[in-house]
Design a protein around this motif. Structure first.
Motif, PDB file in Angstrom:
ATOM      1  N   PRO A  19       0.860  -1.239  -0.151  1.00 57.54           N
ATOM      2  CA  PRO A  19      -0.053   0.069  -0.030  1.00 57.54           C
ATOM      3  C   PRO A  19       0.754   1.178   0.068  1.00 57.54           C
ATOM      4  CG  PRO A  19       0.117  -0.728   2.242  1.00 57.54           C
ATOM      5  CD  PRO A  19       0.681  -1.880   1.566  1.00 57.54           C
ATOM      6  N   ILE A  22      -1.528   7.615   2.375  1.00 51.34           N
ATOM      7  CA  ILE A  22      -1.993   8.729   1.874  1.00 51.34           C
ATOM      8  C   ILE A  22      -2.076   9.754   3.086  1.00 51.34           C
ATOM      9  CG2 ILE A  22      -4.375   9.628   1.165  1.00 51.34           C
ATOM     10  CD1 ILE A  22      -3.162   7.756  -0.917  1.00 51.34           C
ATOM     11  N   TYR A  32      -4.419   4.062   3.469  1.00 47.74           N
ATOM     12  CA  TYR A  32      -3.761   3.954   2.519  1.00 47.74           C
ATOM     13  C   TYR A  32      -4.392   3.579   1.239  1.00 47.74           C
ATOM     14  CZ  TYR A  32      -0.672   1.468   5.967  1.00 47.74           C
ATOM     15  OH  TYR A  32       0.447   1.220   6.964  1.00 47.74           O
ATOM     16  N   GLU A  33      -3.734   3.813   0.217  1.00 47.42           N
ATOM     17  CA  GLU A  33      -4.233   3.730  -1.283  1.00 47.42           C
ATOM     18  C   GLU A  33      -3.526   2.402  -2.079  1.00 47.42           C
ATOM     19  OE1 GLU A  33      -6.094   6.495  -4.163  1.00 47.42           O
ATOM     20  OE2 GLU A  33      -3.996   6.132  -4.867  1.00 47.42           O
ATOM     21  N   GLU A  35      -3.350  -0.250  -5.184  1.00 46.85           N
ATOM     22  CA  GLU A  35      -3.582   0.048  -7.145  1.00 46.85           C
ATOM     23  C   GLU A  35      -3.438  -1.575  -7.264  1.00 46.85           C
ATOM     24  OE1 GLU A  35      -1.748   2.681  -9.277  1.00 46.85           O
ATOM     25  OE2 GLU A  35      -2.237   4.304  -8.023  1.00 46.85           O
ATOM     26  N   PRO A  41      -8.300   2.397  -8.041  1.00 41.62           N
ATOM     27  CA  PRO A  41      -7.404   2.154  -6.650  1.00 41.62           C
ATOM     28  C   PRO A  41      -8.453   1.904  -5.623  1.00 41.62           C
ATOM     29  CG  PRO A  41      -6.497   4.025  -7.938  1.00 41.62           C
ATOM     30  CD  PRO A  41      -7.750   3.450  -8.692  1.00 41.62           C
ATOM     31  N   ARG A  43      -9.051   2.338  -1.328  1.00 41.58           N
ATOM     32  CA  ARG A  43      -8.282   2.810   0.082  1.00 41.58           C
ATOM     33  C   ARG A  43      -8.783   1.934   1.111  1.00 41.58           C
ATOM     34  NH1 ARG A  43      -7.943   9.023  -0.768  1.00 41.58           N
ATOM     35  NH2 ARG A  43      -6.768   8.923  -2.720  1.00 41.58           N
ATOM     36  N   PRO A  62     -13.542   5.613  -1.527  1.00 37.85           N
ATOM     37  CA  PRO A  62     -12.337   6.167  -2.277  1.00 37.85           C
ATOM     38  C   PRO A  62     -12.486   7.696  -2.282  1.00 37.85           C
ATOM     39  CG  PRO A  62     -13.847   5.344  -3.931  1.00 37.85           C
ATOM     40  CD  PRO A  62     -14.348   4.878  -2.651  1.00 37.85           C
ATOM     41  N   ASN A  65      -9.951  11.495   2.133  1.00 33.04           N
ATOM     42  CA  ASN A  65      -8.804  11.799   1.830  1.00 33.04           C
ATOM     43  C   ASN A  65      -7.674  11.910   3.121  1.00 33.04           C
ATOM     44  OD1 ASN A  65      -8.816  12.414  -0.941  1.00 33.04           O
ATOM     45  ND2 ASN A  65     -10.267  13.798  -0.430  1.00 33.04           N
TER      46      ASN A  65
END
Length: 88
Positions: A19, A22, A32-33, A35, A41, A43, A62, A65
């Motif tokens: 991960p 973020i 975390y993000e 992919e 992606p 989260r 998602p 933030n």
């Protein structure tokens, strides 16, 4: 999800996903993000329950933030109320 975490630890689960961090708050909770799991992606939030010290790893929307946005929604309070509670 809980069954999967009983077989492997939260830390191992996250490390397998590689991960990207973020956001992190002052208590060490992390957003975390990741992919490559889905076309877009995803989260993931990792946070500790204040009363039990149990660590939780949850997939979250998602549009979050910050980890504190995630925790405010989890506790069903407005963002501004959450921030005031943290610094009271």
């Amino acid at each position: 999800q809980r069954a999967a975490m009983s077989v492997i630890s939260e830390e191992r689960f996250l490390s397998e996903l590689n991960p990207k961090e973020i956001n992190r708050n002052e208590r060490g909770d992390i957003l975390y993000e990741v992919e490559g799991i889905l076309p877009k992606p995803v989260r993931i939030a990792k946070y500790k329950d204040w009363s039990t010290d149990r660590v939780y790893v949850k997939f979250v929307r998602p549009d979050f933030n910050t980890i504190d946005e995630v925790l405010a929604q989890k506790h069903k309070v407005a963002w501004e109320v959450w921030l005031n509670a943290l610094h009271a």
